[in-house]
Design a protein around this motif. Structure first.
Motif, short mmCIF file in Angstrom:
data_model
loop_
_atom_site.label_atom_id
_atom_site.label_comp_id
_atom_site.label_asym_id
_atom_site.label_seq_id
_atom_site.Cartn_x
_atom_site.Cartn_y
_atom_site.Cartn_z
N UNK A 316 7.46 -3.36 -11.81
CA UNK A 316 6.08 -2.99 -11.46
C UNK A 316 5.66 -1.63 -12.01
N UNK A 317 6.59 -0.67 -12.07
CA UNK A 317 6.21 0.67 -12.49
C UNK A 317 5.73 0.71 -13.95
N UNK A 318 6.10 -0.29 -14.74
CA UNK A 318 5.67 -0.36 -16.14
C UNK A 318 4.15 -0.39 -16.25
N UNK A 319 3.49 -0.99 -15.26
CA UNK A 319 2.06 -1.25 -15.37
C UNK A 319 1.20 -0.17 -14.70
N UNK A 320 1.85 0.87 -14.20
CA UNK A 320 1.09 1.92 -13.51
C UNK A 320 0.64 2.95 -14.54
N UNK A 321 -0.36 2.56 -15.31
CA UNK A 321 -0.91 3.43 -16.35
C UNK A 321 -2.42 3.56 -16.21
N UNK A 322 -2.98 2.94 -15.18
CA UNK A 322 -4.41 2.98 -14.92
C UNK A 322 -4.61 2.84 -13.42
N UNK A 323 -5.83 2.99 -12.98
CA UNK A 323 -6.11 2.85 -11.55
C UNK A 323 -5.92 1.40 -11.14
N UNK A 324 -5.22 1.21 -10.03
CA UNK A 324 -4.85 -0.13 -9.56
C UNK A 324 -5.35 -0.33 -8.13
N UNK A 325 -5.23 -1.53 -7.60
CA UNK A 325 -5.70 -1.78 -6.23
C UNK A 325 -4.96 -0.90 -5.22
N UNK A 326 -5.60 -0.56 -4.12
CA UNK A 326 -4.93 0.20 -3.05
C UNK A 326 -3.60 -0.44 -2.68
N UNK A 327 -2.58 0.38 -2.52
CA UNK A 327 -1.22 -0.12 -2.35
C UNK A 327 -0.53 0.56 -1.16
N UNK A 328 0.09 -0.26 -0.33
CA UNK A 328 0.90 0.23 0.79
C UNK A 328 2.35 -0.10 0.52
N UNK A 329 3.21 0.92 0.57
CA UNK A 329 4.63 0.79 0.28
C UNK A 329 5.41 1.18 1.54
N UNK A 330 6.19 0.25 2.08
CA UNK A 330 6.98 0.53 3.27
C UNK A 330 8.46 0.26 2.96
N UNK A 331 9.28 1.28 3.16
CA UNK A 331 10.71 1.19 2.83
C UNK A 331 11.53 1.76 3.98
N UNK A 332 12.78 1.33 4.05
CA UNK A 332 13.73 1.89 5.00
C UNK A 332 14.54 3.00 4.34
N UNK A 333 14.67 4.10 5.03
CA UNK A 333 15.40 5.25 4.45
C UNK A 333 16.86 4.91 4.20
N UNK A 334 17.43 3.99 4.98
CA UNK A 334 18.84 3.65 4.86
C UNK A 334 19.06 2.39 4.01
N UNK A 335 18.07 1.98 3.25
CA UNK A 335 18.15 0.75 2.47
C UNK A 335 19.27 0.85 1.43
N UNK A 336 20.20 -0.12 1.47
CA UNK A 336 21.30 -0.17 0.51
C UNK A 336 21.17 -1.35 -0.43
N UNK A 337 19.94 -1.84 -0.62
CA UNK A 337 19.66 -2.86 -1.63
C UNK A 337 18.59 -2.34 -2.59
N UNK A 338 17.45 -1.93 -2.04
CA UNK A 338 16.41 -1.26 -2.82
C UNK A 338 16.18 0.08 -2.16
N UNK A 339 16.69 1.12 -2.76
CA UNK A 339 16.64 2.43 -2.13
C UNK A 339 15.20 2.92 -1.99
#
Length: 400
Positions: A316-339
């Motif tokens: 996904x980060x490849x395409x962040x070169x222009x303004x995109x739709x509003x985005x909410x990102x929720x992650x776990x601090x202790x995530x051992x799969x996707x940090x």
């Protein structure tokens, strides 16, 4: 109390302590990951049972040799399990501040009164901790075909509010390491959203390794196209469409919304989604209970050295070169799969393009933190997801 019940209480308290300790320990294997995901989310049950054990053990009046160790194990289980509950208030306050800072201090009060009335009143409902997430009445239609790709018939489940009308829509993309899962996954969450004024399209996609990337993107785009044509038949206002994914499903959802030629969506929600697959391969989590490199190679058909372009296209980060739709990102601090660092990385990149981006990090949570629907992590994520979706899909929200 006879010796046998005393030994039983000792064993039970020891088992509870062994479960609760995974609130703090990093998981080295898949079974340990399951415990690390679940332990913080069932803490109230561990505390309740531990207190019952302490009460029963006191009846021995200290005469049995098992009483002391039983109390010790039970006390440790309570202490470990209390960590998320102790951290919850300050975390919720921090999330409140983040939401207001990004969306504006009046983002919630500016919503229609009817919308605010049907939303959760607080980030944590004690009853849900014991009973699980409670969804109101809704209508569910399962197995609706939306495409046949390479001979594979793809279907979706549609969750609608109980009363006919025109409602904002959420496309839900399940996770499962790109190798497993069905549209029925996260059905309680979808039912909850439907009972609170959304039409949820829970879609399917082809699985790796038989179907490597970009088959999954083609399937999600086919679903979005079908929804654009037929959504109104299912009470959806397709002009107010959001897409939400979990883990691997979040990666697909983000690329579907971010890549050139994407259909317009009002919002994107990522629960613990992969962001940069090359970086994830080069620097996997430690410990790495699922073997991230093996999963990515199965998904993309080789290592980054062999199919680098495919890794870039799937990130996904490849395409962040222009303004995109509003985005909410929720992650776990202790995530051992996707940090969680990947969510923070994407958040910074989105901000640099002028995109409305919110990054929320749950301090006690592991990957798949919402697997227990009424757990503290799931409730916290739902509370702010609901507010974000209401803001993004309200009639006066910014259009993509």
């Amino acid at each position: 109390m006879s010796r046998r019940p005393g030994c039983l209480l000792l064993v039970l308290s020891g088992m509870l302590c062994l479960l609760a300790v995974w609130v703090l320990l990093p998981p080295f294997t898949y079974p340990a990951l399951v415990l690390a995901v679940g332990a913080p989310e069932v803490g109230v049950w561990i505390i309740l049972v531990s207190l019952i054990i302490v009460g029963l053990a006191r009846r021995e009046n200290g005469r049995a040799r098992t009483a002391g160790p039983t109390w010790l194990f039970a006390a440790a289980a309570i202490a470990f399990s209390a960590v998320p509950l102790i951290q919850f208030p300050s975390t919720a306050r921090r999330f409140d501040e983040t939401m207001r800072a990004v969306l504006g201090p009046g983002y919630f009060t500016g919503l229609p009164a009817a919308t605010r009335a049907r939303m959760r009143a607080r980030p944590l409902d004690p009853l849900d901790l014991f009973a699980g997430l409670r969804a109101g009445p809704s209508r569910v239609t399962r197995g609706i075909p939306f495409a046949v790709n390479d001979g594979v018939r793809l279907t979706m489940d549609v969750y609608r509010p109980a009363s006919p009308g025109s409602y904002p829509a959420v496309v839900q993309v399940y996770g499962g390491a790109w190798q497993r899962g069905t549209p029925a996954d996260n059905g309680t969450f979808a039912s909850y959203l439907a009972s609170h004024g959304y039409v949820v399209f829970a879609i399917d996609y082809r699985h790796a390794p038989r179907w490597p990337w970009p088959a999954q993107l083609a399937d999600v785009r086919a679903a979005l196209s079908w929804i654009g044509e037929h959504g109104k038949e299912h009470d959806a206002d397709t002009g107010r469409l959001a897409i939400l994914g979990r883990s691997s499903g979040a990666q697909i959802a983000m690329v579907a919304a971010f890549a050139p030629g994407a259909p317009p969506v009002r919002a994107v929600v990522s629960y613990y989604g992969p962001v940069d697959l090359i970086e994830g391969y080069r620097r996997p989590p430690r410990p790495d209970p699922l073997d991230v490199r093996m999963i990515e190679e199965a998904f993309l058909g080789g290592s980054p050295d062999a199919v680098r372009e495919r890794y870039q296209e799937a990130s996904p980060i490849t395409y962040v070169v222009r303004q995109l739709p509003p985005t909410l990102l929720i992650y776990g601090k202790r995530d051992h799969v996707v940090e969680a660092r990947f969510g923070a990385m994407l958040h910074r990149r989105l901000q640099a393009t002028g995109t409305t981006s919110i990054f929320l990090e749950i301090p006690w949570a592991e990957h798949a933190f919402d697997a227990v629907s009424g757990g503290p992590s799931a409730q916290l994520a739902l509370f702010y997801t609901e507010r974000f979706l209401a803001w993004a899909t309200s009639p006066g929200s910014p259009r993509p």
